[in-house]
Each structure stands twice: as structure tokens, then as C-alpha cells.
Write an enzyme that holds these catalytic residues in place. Structure first.
Site, short mmCIF file in Angstrom:
data_model
loop_
_atom_site.label_atom_id
_atom_site.label_comp_id
_atom_site.label_asym_id
_atom_site.label_seq_id
_atom_site.Cartn_x
_atom_site.Cartn_y
_atom_site.Cartn_z
N ASP A 111 0.84 -1.20 0.00
CA ASP A 111 0.00 0.00 0.00
C ASP A 111 0.87 1.25 0.00
OD1 ASP A 111 -2.93 1.13 0.73
OD2 ASP A 111 -1.41 2.24 1.87
N TYR A 134 2.42 10.13 -0.05
CA TYR A 134 3.48 9.55 0.78
C TYR A 134 4.86 9.89 0.22
CZ TYR A 134 -0.26 6.57 2.72
OH TYR A 134 -1.41 6.09 3.29
#
Length: 381
Positions: free
Chosen positions: A110, A115
Site C-alpha cells: 500500500d 506519501y
């Protein structure tokens, strides 16, 4: 006289042959009887209580729990590696963590555009494919559409940015990261003005329709959401063509959302739990004095259950989700923790264990995102 001797010798030979034949036949019969007994024992073994058959059945149940079926017919591994908060780590550490996870058996990875680690995740995946450890089709890769890409023309651009970074042709699952959109100001992930987040008024229903188009293009196999409330899911189901396959939300024994779990189960929407350990590795300034779940691994109830099962607290918390059919994506960059987290399919928690863990619910959230609280699409109560 010679004839008599020959006749006697032949008679003795016939008798000896008859006895040897009987002995051979006896051995064959005994062998067949033993094989029959073994076959009958094998047929009875799964029904025995407390024997090896019982353990074999439990192991088979564990294997069945390694993946779940989504409402679009595809399957998703229930255990994945989360990479949130990995952007503060060295680039090589993120790539190394993903490589370690794949080597340890993880097939669900994931990540997300915000991010800022999709490049490293893609490098790790390519490395393991080139080494022959996995094939691309063996992996379940997840990324998320960030709030600055909620505009109608920006939804496909958000996907393209992630695919380019990951160096992939398609994603197995693409999620709307958060129901609240953000204004697009250059490449800023969190556009701010006068100390306030610059949100947009784009309706998440319109964003979802853009996600449906991405799935139709073949660049995304399954689509879902993250951090959506039950009311927001109900609105999507009422107004859109494709139901979300997944809702990825924060879940752990300090945040047991029974209403969400019951609703998603009734609508065949799979839940994926992030921050299953309460995100204890957050920087100190992000930890709250009250109502923060970062010490859940040290909770006496969790420690007691772990001790009785001879497992770690982390394994108990992961098993708590998997045993309910909830997928879970623990984050770690430490090889021994990644390996430990993979070993949750060879034991089960008792009903009493599950009840005790569920009884720890305090409504404590790692990520309340208070900066969005005034927005009409803020999902948390």
C-alpha cells in the site's frame, strides 16, 4: 530306485513351492489390509478432536484467510505492507522495507501519491520481479488519489503521476484518499494560506465518477475509498454506478467502529485497517497527551493475550483484524518486525480474546485531521 528318488524330490519341490506361494499371498493380504487401515485413518482424521487432523484443519482455515474476495470478483491479500510515514525515512530504507516484505511473503503493498515514496516502492517491485521472486500479476499494488487531483480533468492525471512513479501499467486498487478536496496550487500537497488549509468544494461523488472511468480504461482493476464515513458510502451507493470495493480506515482495539463494520459487511464493501498499532513511530510533536492510541501495543489486555498464545502484541493486533475478515496494512521498515508480522496465519484468537480486545474501544483516533473539521465533507464525528 532312481525313478523313486526323482519322484520324491519333485514332490518335495512342489510342497516347498506351495508353501512359498502361501507365504507370499499372506504377505500381500497383510499389506493390503495395512493400506486399507491407513486409508480409513486418513478419512477419519479431520473429524478427530484434538489430534493431528484438528491441527491440519486449523492450518487449512489459516490458508483460506490469506485473501478475501472483493465485490468486483477480484481477490485481495488480507495482509499488506503499509508505507505511510515512510517518506521521512531514507529512500533506500523504504525500498529495502518493500523488498524485505516481498521476500517474507507479502503480496499486498500500500502506498499513495502524498506519501512521496511511490518511486522507491516501484524500484523494490521491479527488483523482486527481475530476481524471479514474484511476477507482477502475483502482486496487489494499491495507491491513492490525492485531494489536489479532485477536479474532473485532474483525476486521470493523478493516476498517471502514480503509475509513472511506480513504473507500472496498472494498479490493482486505486482509492480516493479522503473525501475532502484541496485546491491545486502548483505541486503543493497541503496548500495553506494564513495558517489554514485551502480546501475545495468538489463533490466526492463527482470524483468517484472519474474513478469509475479509470476502472473502465483498464488502468485500474478495482476502485475504492479511504477515510469515508457510512453516510458518505451510502451516498455513493445511491448515486453512482460502481460500488466501492474497499474502504480503508483507521481501525484497532482502541478504535472499534462497529457501525462501519456492520454497514460494510451488509453492502459487501471490504474494510482495510491502517495504523493497527496506533502509529507509535510518529514524531513526539504529533502525539497527543490524551486520547492517543500510540501505546496500544503495551496495553495489559493485549500483553496478556500475547503471552498466553506465545505471540507478540503486534501479531495479536493483526490477527484481531484478519479473524474478522478485515484486511490490515501494518507499516514497518525493520526486517525482523516485517517477518514477525507475516506470521499470523498459524494461530487463532479465542472468542474470549476477541471480546476482550473489542472491549478496549475508546474512540481514540491516530489521525483526526482537525484542520478539515469545518468542511461539510469532513468524515469523522
Amino acid at each position: 530306485m532312481i525313478n523313486l528318488l526323482l519322484i520324491g524330490r519333485r514332490a518335495r519341490e512342489r510342497e516347498r513351492g506351495r508353501k512359498e506361494g502361501l507365504k507370499k499371498r499372506k504377505i500381500e493380504v497383510e499389506s493390503q489390509q495395512k493400506q486399507g487401515r491407513r486409508r480409513r485413518r486418513r478419512r477419519r482424521r479431520p473429524q478427530r478432536r484434538g489430534g493431528r487432523g484438528r491441527r491440519a484443519s486449523s492450518m487449512e482455515d489459516g490458508r483460506l484467510q490469506r485473501s478475501v474476495q472483493l465485490n468486483d470478483g477480484r481477490t485481495m491479500p488480507v495482509l499488506g505492507l503499509g508505507t505511510w510515514k515512510s517518506s521521512h525515512l531514507p529512500r533506500t530504507s523504504v525500498q529495502g522495507a518493500v523488498e524485505t516484505a516481498i521476500a517474507a511473503g507479502f503480496r499486498h503493498i500500500d502506498t499513495a501519491f502524498c506519501y512521496n515514496n511511490e518511486v522507491e516502492v516501484g524500484k523494490a517491485l521491479r527488483c523482486k520481479v527481475q530476481q524471479g521472486v514474484v511476477r507482477r500479476e502475483d502482486m496487489f499494488i494499491v495507491s491513492k488519489l490525492w485531494g489536489t487531483f479532485h477536479g474532473p480533468d485532474d483525476v486521470p492525471r493523478g493516476l498517471s503521476r502514480s503509475l509513472d512513479a511506480l513504473q507500472l501499467d496498472y494498479l490493482d486498487l486505486y482509492l480516493v484518499h479522503f473525501p475532502v478536496g484541496l485546491q491545486k496550487i502548483g505541486d503543493e500537497l497541503f496548500p495553506m494560506k494564513d495558517g489554514k488549509m485551502l480546501t475545495s468544494d468538489v463533490d466526492y461523488v463527482d470524483v468517484w465518477r472519474g474513478m469509475e472511468a479509470l476502472q473502465a480504461s483498464g488502468k485500474v482493476k478495482s476502485i475504492g475509498v479511504s477515510n469515508f464515513s457510512v453516510l458518505q458510502l451510502q451516498r455513493l451507493l445511491a448515486l453512482c454506478r460502481v460500488p466501492p470495493a474497499v474502504n480503508q480506515v483507521e481501525l484497532h482495539p482502541y478504535l472499534v467502529d462497529a457501525h462501519m463494520m456492520d454497514f460494510c459487511r451488509s453492502e459487501n464493501i471490504r474494510l482495510v485497517a491502517f495504523s493497527p498499532f496506533g502509529s507509535p513511530a510518529r514524531p513526539p510533536h504529533e502525539l497527543r497527551d490524551d486520547g492517543d492510541p500510540h501505546k496500544i501495543l503495551e496495553d495489559p489486555v493485549v500483553l496478556d493475550i500475547a503471552k498466553r498464545h506465545r505471540r507478540s502484541s503486534a501479531q495479536v493486533l493483526l490477527r484481531f483484524h484478519v479473524q474478522q475478515g478485515v484486511a490490515v496494512i501494518p507499516k514497518s521498515d525493520k526486517p525482523h518486525h516485517i517477518l514477525e508480522n507475516s506470521k499470523i496465519f498459524d494461530f487463532s484468537l479465542t472468542p474470549a480474546d476477541m471480546a476482550a480486545l473489542g472491549g478496549l474501544n475508546r474512540g481514540w483516533r491516530t489521525l483526526p485531521l482537525d484542520q478539515f473539521r469545518s468542511h461539510p465533507y469532513y468524515p469523522f464525528q
